[in-house]
Design a protein around this motif. Structure first.
Motif, mmCIF file in Angstrom:
data_model
loop_
_atom_site.group_PDB
_atom_site.id
_atom_site.type_symbol
_atom_site.label_atom_id
_atom_site.label_comp_id
_atom_site.label_asym_id
_atom_site.label_seq_id
_atom_site.Cartn_x
_atom_site.Cartn_y
_atom_site.Cartn_z
ATOM 1 N N ASN A 60 -16.430 -39.238 20.649
ATOM 2 C CA ASN A 60 -17.368 -38.346 21.306
ATOM 3 C C ASN A 60 -17.857 -37.239 20.363
ATOM 4 O O ASN A 60 -17.919 -36.072 20.737
ATOM 5 C CB ASN A 60 -16.742 -37.741 22.568
ATOM 6 N N HIS A 61 -18.194 -37.598 19.130
ATOM 7 C CA HIS A 61 -18.720 -36.691 18.107
ATOM 8 C C HIS A 61 -17.720 -35.617 17.687
ATOM 9 O O HIS A 61 -18.105 -34.594 17.142
ATOM 10 C CB HIS A 61 -20.018 -36.019 18.556
ATOM 11 N N LYS A 62 -16.429 -35.807 17.959
ATOM 12 C CA LYS A 62 -15.416 -34.803 17.620
ATOM 13 C C LYS A 62 -14.614 -35.252 16.402
ATOM 14 O O LYS A 62 -14.277 -36.421 16.249
ATOM 15 C CB LYS A 62 -14.456 -34.582 18.784
ATOM 16 N N TYR A 63 -14.325 -34.261 15.553
ATOM 17 C CA TYR A 63 -13.515 -34.475 14.365
ATOM 18 C C TYR A 63 -12.395 -33.438 14.340
ATOM 19 O O TYR A 63 -12.586 -32.309 14.780
ATOM 20 C CB TYR A 63 -14.341 -34.291 13.090
ATOM 21 N N ILE A 64 -11.250 -33.823 13.809
ATOM 22 C CA ILE A 64 -10.184 -32.878 13.519
ATOM 23 C C ILE A 64 -10.196 -32.691 12.012
ATOM 24 O O ILE A 64 -10.085 -33.655 11.257
ATOM 25 C CB ILE A 64 -8.811 -33.395 13.980
ATOM 26 N N ILE A 65 -10.364 -31.447 11.577
ATOM 27 C CA ILE A 65 -10.373 -31.127 10.155
ATOM 28 C C ILE A 65 -9.068 -30.429 9.835
ATOM 29 O O ILE A 65 -8.695 -29.457 10.492
ATOM 30 C CB ILE A 65 -11.564 -30.229 9.796
ATOM 31 N N ASN A 66 -8.389 -30.906 8.823
ATOM 32 C CA ASN A 66 -7.100 -30.378 8.440
ATOM 33 C C ASN A 66 -7.173 -29.999 6.966
ATOM 34 O O ASN A 66 -7.782 -30.709 6.172
ATOM 35 C CB ASN A 66 -6.036 -31.450 8.682
ATOM 36 N N GLY A 67 -6.589 -28.890 6.568
ATOM 37 C CA GLY A 67 -6.602 -28.506 5.165
ATOM 38 C C GLY A 67 -5.697 -27.328 4.905
ATOM 39 O O GLY A 67 -5.130 -26.725 5.813
ATOM 40 N N LEU A 68 -5.558 -26.982 3.623
ATOM 41 C CA LEU A 68 -4.736 -25.847 3.207
ATOM 42 C C LEU A 68 -5.553 -24.565 3.306
ATOM 43 O O LEU A 68 -6.657 -24.489 2.789
ATOM 44 C CB LEU A 68 -4.267 -26.022 1.762
ATOM 45 N N VAL A 69 -4.988 -23.557 3.959
ATOM 46 C CA VAL A 69 -5.667 -22.267 4.080
ATOM 47 C C VAL A 69 -5.492 -21.527 2.767
ATOM 48 O O VAL A 69 -4.379 -21.333 2.282
ATOM 49 C CB VAL A 69 -5.086 -21.441 5.247
ATOM 50 N N GLU A 70 -6.602 -21.113 2.183
ATOM 51 C CA GLU A 70 -6.589 -20.348 0.940
ATOM 52 C C GLU A 70 -7.494 -19.148 1.107
ATOM 53 O O GLU A 70 -8.543 -19.242 1.721
ATOM 54 C CB GLU A 70 -7.079 -21.209 -0.235
ATOM 55 N N GLY A 71 -7.108 -18.025 0.541
ATOM 56 C CA GLY A 71 -7.940 -16.828 0.572
ATOM 57 C C GLY A 71 -8.114 -16.284 1.962
ATOM 58 O O GLY A 71 -7.560 -16.786 2.921
ATOM 59 N N GLY A 72 -8.889 -15.250 2.042
ATOM 60 C CA GLY A 72 -9.233 -14.715 3.340
ATOM 61 C C GLY A 72 -8.536 -13.416 3.664
ATOM 62 O O GLY A 72 -7.408 -13.194 3.270
ATOM 63 N N HIS A 73 -9.225 -12.559 4.389
ATOM 64 C CA HIS A 73 -8.642 -11.290 4.799
ATOM 65 C C HIS A 73 -8.248 -11.284 6.269
ATOM 66 O O HIS A 73 -7.653 -10.344 6.736
ATOM 67 C CB HIS A 73 -9.617 -10.143 4.517
ATOM 68 N N SER A 74 -8.599 -12.334 6.998
ATOM 69 C CA SER A 74 -8.334 -12.304 8.431
ATOM 70 C C SER A 74 -7.024 -12.981 8.827
ATOM 71 O O SER A 74 -6.421 -12.609 9.813
ATOM 72 C CB SER A 74 -9.489 -12.955 9.185
ATOM 73 N N ASP A 75 -6.595 -13.956 8.071
ATOM 74 C CA ASP A 75 -5.394 -14.707 8.446
ATOM 75 C C ASP A 75 -4.418 -14.814 7.278
ATOM 76 O O ASP A 75 -4.122 -15.892 6.785
ATOM 77 C CB ASP A 75 -5.774 -16.117 8.911
ATOM 78 N N PHE A 76 -3.884 -13.689 6.832
ATOM 79 C CA PHE A 76 -2.955 -13.715 5.697
ATOM 80 C C PHE A 76 -1.709 -14.544 5.994
ATOM 81 O O PHE A 76 -1.156 -15.165 5.111
ATOM 82 C CB PHE A 76 -2.524 -12.303 5.315
ATOM 83 N N ARG A 77 -1.294 -14.554 7.240
ATOM 84 C CA ARG A 77 -0.049 -15.248 7.570
ATOM 85 C C ARG A 77 -0.161 -16.764 7.423
ATOM 86 O O ARG A 77 0.840 -17.457 7.407
ATOM 87 C CB ARG A 77 0.382 -14.875 8.981
ATOM 88 N N TYR A 78 -1.399 -17.295 7.338
ATOM 89 C CA TYR A 78 -1.568 -18.741 7.235
ATOM 90 C C TYR A 78 -1.828 -19.227 5.806
ATOM 91 O O TYR A 78 -1.970 -20.414 5.588
ATOM 92 C CB TYR A 78 -2.729 -19.197 8.117
ATOM 93 N N ILE A 79 -1.945 -18.324 4.836
ATOM 94 C CA ILE A 79 -2.287 -18.725 3.471
ATOM 95 C C ILE A 79 -1.223 -19.677 2.933
ATOM 96 O O ILE A 79 -0.022 -19.430 3.023
ATOM 97 C CB ILE A 79 -2.453 -17.495 2.563
ATOM 98 N N GLY A 80 -1.677 -20.775 2.365
ATOM 99 C CA GLY A 80 -0.780 -21.788 1.810
ATOM 100 C C GLY A 80 -0.262 -22.780 2.835
ATOM 101 O O GLY A 80 0.464 -23.700 2.479
ATOM 102 N N LYS A 81 -0.615 -22.624 4.091
ATOM 103 C CA LYS A 81 -0.165 -23.543 5.144
ATOM 104 C C LYS A 81 -1.331 -24.413 5.583
ATOM 105 O O LYS A 81 -2.485 -24.096 5.375
ATOM 106 C CB LYS A 81 0.380 -22.759 6.337
ATOM 107 N N ARG A 82 -1.010 -25.524 6.223
ATOM 108 C CA ARG A 82 -2.040 -26.429 6.724
ATOM 109 C C ARG A 82 -2.481 -25.973 8.107
ATOM 110 O O ARG A 82 -1.666 -25.600 8.933
ATOM 111 C CB ARG A 82 -1.520 -27.856 6.764
#
Length: 157
Positions: free
Chosen positions: A96-118
């Motif tokens: 139904n035109h939906k995709y799940i995108i998965n990746g490593l979080v890098e950079g950013g000022h809004s979600d520091f707690r997720y950096i380096g995690k998928r």
């Protein structure tokens, strides 16, 4: 004569069983694919009250968000730094035109707690719209957009 007919029918039955047995094995493609689908790649813009507020960029190796600001100096909009992006994205089509995108979080000022995690994002894509987390992005570029390639810098704060 009867033995020959029984032999031929037995041989035909055996051949048919072997054929059906060999074709019953189905081959499934990998569920996860590297990069992003072509429909998502490119530039997308988020508008609030008819003004651009955010920019999303998708490519084979990156899925990034930027803020869009207005500068009075140039009377135009421009992209700021990426505040949240996924490197090495992989995707899976779920229908139904939906995709799940998965990746490593890098950079950013809004979600520091997720950096380096998928992290995973669920995205619904049509030809001109991308929906994610209740936001609807469009391919429509702002009319007065300053290119960062021209050397424009952020206005003084």
């Amino acid at each position: 004569m009867k033995k020959v007919k029984v032999f031929i029918s037995g041989l035909a039955l055996l051949t048919m069983l072997l054929f059906l047995g060999s074709t019953s094995h189905s081959v499934h493609a990998s569920g996860w694919h590297n990069g992003l689908p072509k429909m998502i790649c490119g530039n997308w813009y988020l508008y609030r009250h008819h003004k651009p507020v955010s920019h999303l960029y998708g490519s084979k190796h990156l899925y990034a968000y930027d803020d869009v600001w207005y500068t009075k100096l140039y009377h135009a909009y421009f992209n700021t730094f990426s505040y949240n992006f996924l490197e090495k994205p992989t995707y899976r089509y779920v229908g139904n035109h939906k995709y799940i995108i998965n990746g490593l979080v890098e950079g950013g000022h809004s979600d520091f707690r997720y950096i380096g995690k998928r992290r995973s994002h669920v995205v619904k894509v049509t030809k001109n719209h991308l929906r994610e987390y209740g936001n609807t992005w469009t391919r429509k570029k702002p009319s007065r957009m300053v290119s960062p390639k021209k050397g424009y810098q952020l206005p003084p704060s």
